[in-house]
Design a protein around this motif. Structure first.
Motif, short mmCIF file in Angstrom:
data_model
loop_
_atom_site.label_atom_id
_atom_site.label_comp_id
_atom_site.label_asym_id
_atom_site.label_seq_id
_atom_site.Cartn_x
_atom_site.Cartn_y
_atom_site.Cartn_z
N ARG A 177 0.83 -1.20 0.00
CA ARG A 177 0.00 0.00 0.00
C ARG A 177 0.86 1.26 0.00
NH1 ARG A 177 -3.28 0.23 5.57
NH2 ARG A 177 -3.98 -1.75 4.71
N ASN A 178 2.05 1.18 0.57
CA ASN A 178 2.94 2.34 0.56
C ASN A 178 3.35 2.71 -0.86
OD1 ASN A 178 2.76 1.83 3.28
ND2 ASN A 178 4.92 2.20 3.69
N PHE A 179 3.37 1.73 -1.74
CA PHE A 179 3.72 1.97 -3.14
C PHE A 179 2.50 2.37 -3.96
CE2 PHE A 179 4.38 0.28 -7.49
CZ PHE A 179 5.47 1.03 -7.85
N MET A 180 1.34 1.75 -3.68
CA MET A 180 0.16 1.94 -4.51
C MET A 180 -0.62 3.21 -4.16
SD MET A 180 0.21 -0.51 -6.67
CE MET A 180 -1.45 -0.36 -7.34
N VAL A 181 -0.78 3.48 -2.86
CA VAL A 181 -1.67 4.57 -2.44
C VAL A 181 -1.23 5.93 -2.98
CG1 VAL A 181 -2.56 5.85 -0.45
CG2 VAL A 181 -2.55 3.36 -0.42
N PRO A 182 0.06 6.33 -2.89
CA PRO A 182 0.41 7.63 -3.47
C PRO A 182 0.11 7.72 -4.97
CG PRO A 182 2.16 6.87 -2.03
CD PRO A 182 1.20 5.72 -2.18
N GLY A 183 0.22 6.60 -5.68
CA GLY A 183 -0.08 6.61 -7.10
C GLY A 183 -1.55 6.79 -7.39
N ILE A 184 -2.40 6.46 -6.41
CA ILE A 184 -3.85 6.62 -6.61
C ILE A 184 -4.20 8.09 -6.80
CG2 ILE A 184 -6.09 6.35 -5.48
CD1 ILE A 184 -5.07 3.80 -4.23
N LEU A 185 -3.42 8.99 -6.20
CA LEU A 185 -3.66 10.42 -6.39
C LEU A 185 -3.62 10.78 -7.87
CD1 LEU A 185 -3.94 13.34 -5.47
CD2 LEU A 185 -1.47 13.41 -5.12
N GLY A 186 -2.61 10.31 -8.57
CA GLY A 186 -2.51 10.60 -10.00
C GLY A 186 -3.65 10.00 -10.79
N LEU A 187 -4.06 8.78 -10.43
CA LEU A 187 -5.14 8.11 -11.15
C LEU A 187 -6.47 8.81 -10.92
CD1 LEU A 187 -5.85 5.72 -12.96
CD2 LEU A 187 -6.23 4.36 -10.90
N LEU A 188 -6.75 9.18 -9.67
CA LEU A 188 -8.01 9.87 -9.35
C LEU A 188 -8.10 11.21 -10.06
CD1 LEU A 188 -8.49 9.14 -5.54
CD2 LEU A 188 -9.78 8.19 -7.44
N LEU A 190 -6.66 12.05 -12.80
CA LEU A 190 -6.86 11.79 -14.22
C LEU A 190 -8.32 11.52 -14.52
CD1 LEU A 190 -5.78 11.11 -17.09
CD2 LEU A 190 -5.49 8.76 -16.27
N ILE A 191 -8.92 10.64 -13.73
CA ILE A 191 -10.31 10.24 -13.99
C ILE A 191 -11.26 11.41 -13.77
CG2 ILE A 191 -12.18 8.75 -13.22
CD1 ILE A 191 -10.08 6.64 -12.54
N ILE A 192 -11.10 12.09 -12.64
CA ILE A 192 -12.06 13.13 -12.28
C ILE A 192 -11.95 14.33 -13.21
CG2 ILE A 192 -12.69 14.78 -10.48
CD1 ILE A 192 -11.89 12.67 -8.43
N PHE A 263 2.36 21.92 -5.82
CA PHE A 263 2.77 22.65 -7.01
C PHE A 263 2.88 21.72 -8.22
CE2 PHE A 263 6.41 23.89 -9.72
CZ PHE A 263 5.87 25.06 -10.27
N LEU A 264 3.52 20.58 -8.05
CA LEU A 264 3.71 19.66 -9.17
C LEU A 264 2.40 18.99 -9.58
CD1 LEU A 264 7.14 18.05 -8.18
CD2 LEU A 264 6.67 19.90 -9.79
N THR A 265 1.46 18.86 -8.65
CA THR A 265 0.15 18.33 -9.02
C THR A 265 -0.59 19.31 -9.92
OG1 THR A 265 0.04 17.10 -6.93
CG2 THR A 265 -2.00 17.38 -8.13
N LEU A 266 -0.43 20.60 -9.66
CA LEU A 266 -1.01 21.60 -10.54
C LEU A 266 -0.41 21.50 -11.94
CD1 LEU A 266 -1.20 24.76 -8.23
CD2 LEU A 266 -3.04 23.20 -8.87
N VAL A 267 0.88 21.21 -12.02
CA VAL A 267 1.53 21.00 -13.32
C VAL A 267 0.90 19.79 -14.02
CG1 VAL A 267 3.70 20.46 -14.49
CG2 VAL A 267 3.69 22.05 -12.56
N TYR A 268 0.62 18.74 -13.24
CA TYR A 268 0.01 17.52 -13.79
C TYR A 268 -1.41 17.81 -14.31
CZ TYR A 268 -2.09 12.82 -13.68
OH TYR A 268 -2.74 11.66 -13.98
N LEU A 269 -2.12 18.72 -13.62
CA LEU A 269 -3.49 19.05 -14.03
C LEU A 269 -3.54 19.69 -15.41
CD1 LEU A 269 -5.17 20.38 -10.74
CD2 LEU A 269 -5.46 18.16 -11.85
N ILE A 297 -7.47 6.39 -23.14
CA ILE A 297 -6.61 7.14 -22.23
C ILE A 297 -6.45 6.45 -20.88
CG2 ILE A 297 -6.28 9.36 -21.06
CD1 ILE A 297 -7.82 10.68 -23.34
N ILE A 298 -7.55 6.22 -20.17
CA ILE A 298 -7.46 5.73 -18.79
C ILE A 298 -6.86 4.33 -18.74
CG2 ILE A 298 -8.78 5.09 -16.74
CD1 ILE A 298 -10.73 7.32 -17.39
N THR A 299 -7.42 3.40 -19.52
CA THR A 299 -6.93 2.02 -19.47
C THR A 299 -5.47 1.89 -19.87
OG1 THR A 299 -9.16 1.16 -19.89
CG2 THR A 299 -7.31 -0.33 -20.30
N PRO A 300 -5.03 2.49 -21.00
CA PRO A 300 -3.60 2.41 -21.31
C PRO A 300 -2.71 3.04 -20.25
CG PRO A 300 -4.85 3.09 -23.24
CD PRO A 300 -5.79 3.14 -22.09
#
Length: 374
Positions: A177-188, A190-192, A263-269, A297-300
């Motif tokens: 979970r330490n590896f997966m959970v931070p990555g969920i931020l990027g996935l969420l 993207l989807i939202i 700041f970097l999340t805003l860049v990702y947005l 987009i999402i699946t790939p």
């Protein structure tokens, strides 16, 4: 019964009249099956490795070769000084460090236990666990086979056992979970931001309200900002919600800077909102927008960004494809800051790639949207 058959015929005729729906339903799933079938590989091979053989004797070299010849470890660096070894892990250049101390051969021949150390990057718990198991098996195999062979030739010599000291960094308990959970931020995000943005714009197309807005004196850039700013705010709220849940619910400590993550999340947005805008320009209905977002987009991105499967395990051609996905760079950034506590000095190349890709995506989407509006 005749009415039902007629209705089914009508649905088929309507389906084949829409090339986009035909492609999304038949061609795209086949393409994804081929690509993702190669990428979906949980086997860990070629773990990036750093070797520090301070003894540099025949026996120590045989011991190091027992690691390199297995195919499990890919030696990226060879150094003779243990100082600043951690920097290679911080930069993500290596995931496994093997240190053979001075006196390795001498202690084995005396029947003592030589000093061997293994440093493992625990931020990717799956790779770390498998690498740890591989190293343990290699140690046992080396003792049983290579040293046993040498004792048969030199029966008067008693060889010692190898007992490596293992240090696991960044994720000492090897919790996935330490590896997966931070990555969920990027996935969420993207989807939202992408899906909601595209659906909101396409919904106005269907209702005809978008055309009504276009005939008003409002400028094109004002219309785009008016559409994207609300979803940017939603994305910012999601940032704090997910980070808060990561820290306080999952108990994963934030080792880096919260301000830098923000700041970097805003860049990702920039990328996710640009993708949402782009999807809206190629979709006529909400159903098309949703299917385009999911299939193209999402699946790939989920399978080819390193969110689930290590990119290093994919075929070279698939690895090159992953460079076009913004989520690939954001996952490296968010996990490095969260788990390793690194900063701009280490992540500058990933940040530049993410920012550059975001600008390209947003610019192309803006041009398409403006042309359609005109």
């Amino acid at each position: 019964m005749r009415q039902l058959i007629s209705f089914i015929k009508k649905e088929f005729i309507q389906f084949f009249r829409d090339p986009k729906m035909l492609a999304l339903s038949i061609i795209v799933p086949l393409f994804q099956l081929i690509i993702l079938g190669y990428a979906a590989n949980l086997d860990v091979e070629d773990i990036p490795t750093l070797i520090c053989d301070r003894d540099n004797t025949q026996v120590s070299r045989e011991y190091v070769d027992s690691f390199t010849k297995t195919g499990y470890f890919d030696v990226k660096k060879r150094v003779h000084n243990i100082q600043n070894i951690d920097k290679y892990i911080d930069r993500g250049e290596v995931s496994f460090v093997l240190i053979v101390e001075n006196g390795f051969e001498r202690k084995i021949k005396k029947g003592a236990s030589p000093e061997v150390a293994a440093i493992i990057d625990g931020s990717d718990s799956n790779t770390a666990t498998i690498g740890l198991n591989f190293s343990s098996m290699i140690n046992k195999d080396f003792v049983k086979k290579i040293l046993k062979k040498r004792t048969s030739l030199m029966k008067n010599i008693k060889y010692g056992q190898i007992e490596p000291v293992v240090r696991i960094e960044y994720n000492q308990n090897l919790e996935s979970r330490n590896f997966m959970v931070p990555g969920i931020l990027g996935l969420l995000l993207l989807i939202i931001t992408m899906v909601v943005t595209s659906l909101a714009i396409v919904k106005e197309k269907e209702r005809g309200t978008l055309e009504q807005v276009m005939v008003t004196p409002i400028k094109g850039w004002q219309m785009i900002l008016g559409k994207l700013i609300p979803f940017t705010i939603i994305g910012i709220i999601d940032i704090f919600l997910v980070i808060g849940a990561t820290i306080f619910i999952f108990g994963i400590p934030l080792k880096g800077s919260l301000l830098l993550i923000f700041f970097l999340t805003l860049v990702y947005l920039i990328s996710t909102l640009g993708l949402g805008l782009f999807v809206s320009t190629i979709s006529q209905t909400q159903q098309q927008a949703m299917l385009t977002s999911v299939f193209f987009i999402i699946t790939p991105m989920v399978f080819l960004s390193g969110f689930i499967f290590p990119i290093s395990n994919m075929p070279k051609i698939v690895q090159w494809i992953t460079y076009i996905f913004p989520l690939r760079y954001f996952l490296v950034i968010i996990r490095s800051i969260f788990l390793r506590g690194v900063g701009l000095k280490v992540l500058w190349d990933q940040i530049l790639m993410l920012f550059g890709l975001g600008i390209i995506i947003f610019a192309v989407s803006n041009i398409r949207f403006t042309k359609r509006a005109d």
